[in-house]
Design an enzyme around this catalytic site. Structure first.
Site, PDB file in Angstrom:
ATOM      1  N   ARG A 160       0.950  -1.291   0.093  1.00  0.00           N
ATOM      2  CA  ARG A 160       0.018  -0.118  -0.113  1.00  0.00           C
ATOM      3  C   ARG A 160       0.801   1.187  -0.114  1.00  0.00           C
ATOM      4  NH1 ARG A 160      -4.511  -0.667   4.644  1.00  0.00           N
ATOM      5  NH2 ARG A 160      -3.974   1.490   4.706  1.00  0.00           N
ATOM      6  N   ARG A 171      -0.232   8.026  10.595  1.00  0.00           N
ATOM      7  CA  ARG A 171      -1.253   7.289  10.577  1.00  0.00           C
ATOM      8  C   ARG A 171      -1.739   7.125  12.150  1.00  0.00           C
ATOM      9  NH1 ARG A 171      -0.383   2.888   6.678  1.00  0.00           N
ATOM     10  NH2 ARG A 171      -2.506   2.029   7.569  1.00  0.00           N
TER      11      ARG A 171
HETATM   12  P1  AMP Z   1      -7.334   1.615   6.318  1.00  0.00           P
HETATM   13  O1  AMP Z   1      -7.167   0.387   5.323  1.00  0.00           O
HETATM   14  O2  AMP Z   1      -8.697   1.486   7.223  1.00  0.00           O
HETATM   15  O3  AMP Z   1      -6.071   1.708   7.119  1.00  0.00           O
HETATM   16  O4  AMP Z   1      -7.706   2.903   5.547  1.00  0.00           O
HETATM   17  C1  AMP Z   1      -6.829   3.453   4.677  1.00  0.00           C
HETATM   18  C2  AMP Z   1      -7.085   4.916   4.653  1.00  0.00           C
HETATM   19  O5  AMP Z   1      -8.310   5.199   4.094  1.00  0.00           O
HETATM   20  C3  AMP Z   1      -6.823   5.904   5.833  1.00  0.00           C
HETATM   21  O6  AMP Z   1      -5.415   6.223   6.145  1.00  0.00           O
HETATM   22  C4  AMP Z   1      -7.582   7.130   5.585  1.00  0.00           C
HETATM   23  O7  AMP Z   1      -6.944   7.964   4.502  1.00  0.00           O
HETATM   24  C5  AMP Z   1      -8.762   6.511   4.689  1.00  0.00           C
HETATM   25  N1  AMP Z   1     -10.012   6.071   5.741  1.00  0.00           N
HETATM   26  C6  AMP Z   1     -10.721   4.640   5.590  1.00  0.00           C
HETATM   27  N2  AMP Z   1     -11.401   4.760   6.565  1.00  0.00           N
HETATM   28  C7  AMP Z   1     -11.711   6.029   6.992  1.00  0.00           C
HETATM   29  C8  AMP Z   1     -12.630   6.557   7.802  1.00  0.00           C
HETATM   30  N3  AMP Z   1     -13.373   5.983   8.679  1.00  0.00           N
HETATM   31  N4  AMP Z   1     -12.390   8.236   8.144  1.00  0.00           N
HETATM   32  C9  AMP Z   1     -11.622   8.826   7.495  1.00  0.00           C
HETATM   33  N5  AMP Z   1     -10.601   8.247   6.531  1.00  0.00           N
HETATM   34  C10 AMP Z   1     -10.798   6.930   6.439  1.00  0.00           C
END
Ligand code: AMP
Length: 218
Positions: A160, A171
């Site tokens: 990613r 993050r």
């Molecule tokens: P994840 O796969 O859950 O780590 O999400 C990857 C990225 O997607 C995050 O770092 C955010 O940029 C965006 N993202 C995913 N879910 C959310 C959420 N509930 N609120 C805001 N941004 C999100």
């Protein structure tokens, strides 16, 4: 009553992996906002959304809520419950989810996967995901049968864009600032699971929690 289960935890704590196994075992629908955003980015890899996600920032609440509501309307069978992984991530999102849950006549349970930063960085550095179906692998702990190829659909595995050490730290910081307050918000609906063990051991504990929640429903 429909069960809505939220997986909460720092990036790299295994939310996607655990949610995926639970969804298969319990027949629950899995909704990962991160996967949905990555899917949307395939059509617009250089747009505003791509910049936000690859920088490790949060997507604005309005956009997230629009996506979640649209997905809930269009996506299938919620009779066995829904697992959210990566949502909610802010108090505003949690408030909006409360309203959705009320409208559905559902019940919320939260599983908090606890993991320290050092271990999260190590985990995420080895993470590879399928470019098509989003299945997650890990080098060297969960290797595909054929190097670089997804066992499930045969597509290429990729890292990613937000999985570099610098972005992971960013993050993590965003998590502490915006998402950690949800631990207090959900204190009456939350169970903690030690996510530092190997995935199968974490899974055994998560599974126990899910069974206890399912019994509570009856
Ligand atoms: P994840 O796969 O859950 O780590 O999400 C990857 C990225 O997607 C995050 O770092 C955010 O940029 C965006 N993202 C995913 N879910 C959310 C959420 N509930 N609120 C805001 N941004 C999100």
């Amino acid at each position: 009553m429909t069960l809505i289960c939220i997986f909460l935890g720092v990036p790299g704590s295994g939310k996607g992996t655990q949610a995926n196994r639970i969804s298969k075992q319990f027949g629950m629908a899995q909704l990962s906002t991160g996967d949905l955003f990555r899917e949307a980015l395939k059509n617009d890899p250089n747009g505003k959304l791509a910049k936000i996600v690859s920088a490790g920032d949060l997507v604005p609440d309005e956009m997230v809520l629009e996506l979640v509501k649209r997905t809930l309307k269009s996506k299938g069978d919620y009779s066995k419950g829904i697992i959210f992984d990566g949502f909610p991530r802010t108090i505003k999102q949690a408030d909006a989810l409360k309203e959705i849950v009320r409208e559905m006549g559902a019940k919320i349970q939260v599983i908090l996967l606890e993991l320290g930063l050092e271990k999260a960085i190590r985990r995420i550095s080895g993470r590879r995901i399928c470019s098509q179906c989003a299945m997650v692998y890990h080098l060297p702990n969960h290797l595909p049968k054929e190097e670089g190829i997804c066992d499930h659909c045969g597509a290429d595995l990729i890292s990613r864009a937000d999985d570099t050490e610098e972005k992971i730290k960013k993050r993590h910081h965003v998590y502490l600032e915006s998402t950690l307050p949800l631990v207090g918000y959900y204190k009456n609906h939350l169970v903690r699971v030690d996510a530092s063990q190997v995935p199968d051991d974490v899974y055994r504990n998560v599974e126990k929690c899910m069974k206890a929640m399912a019994n509570d429903q009856t």
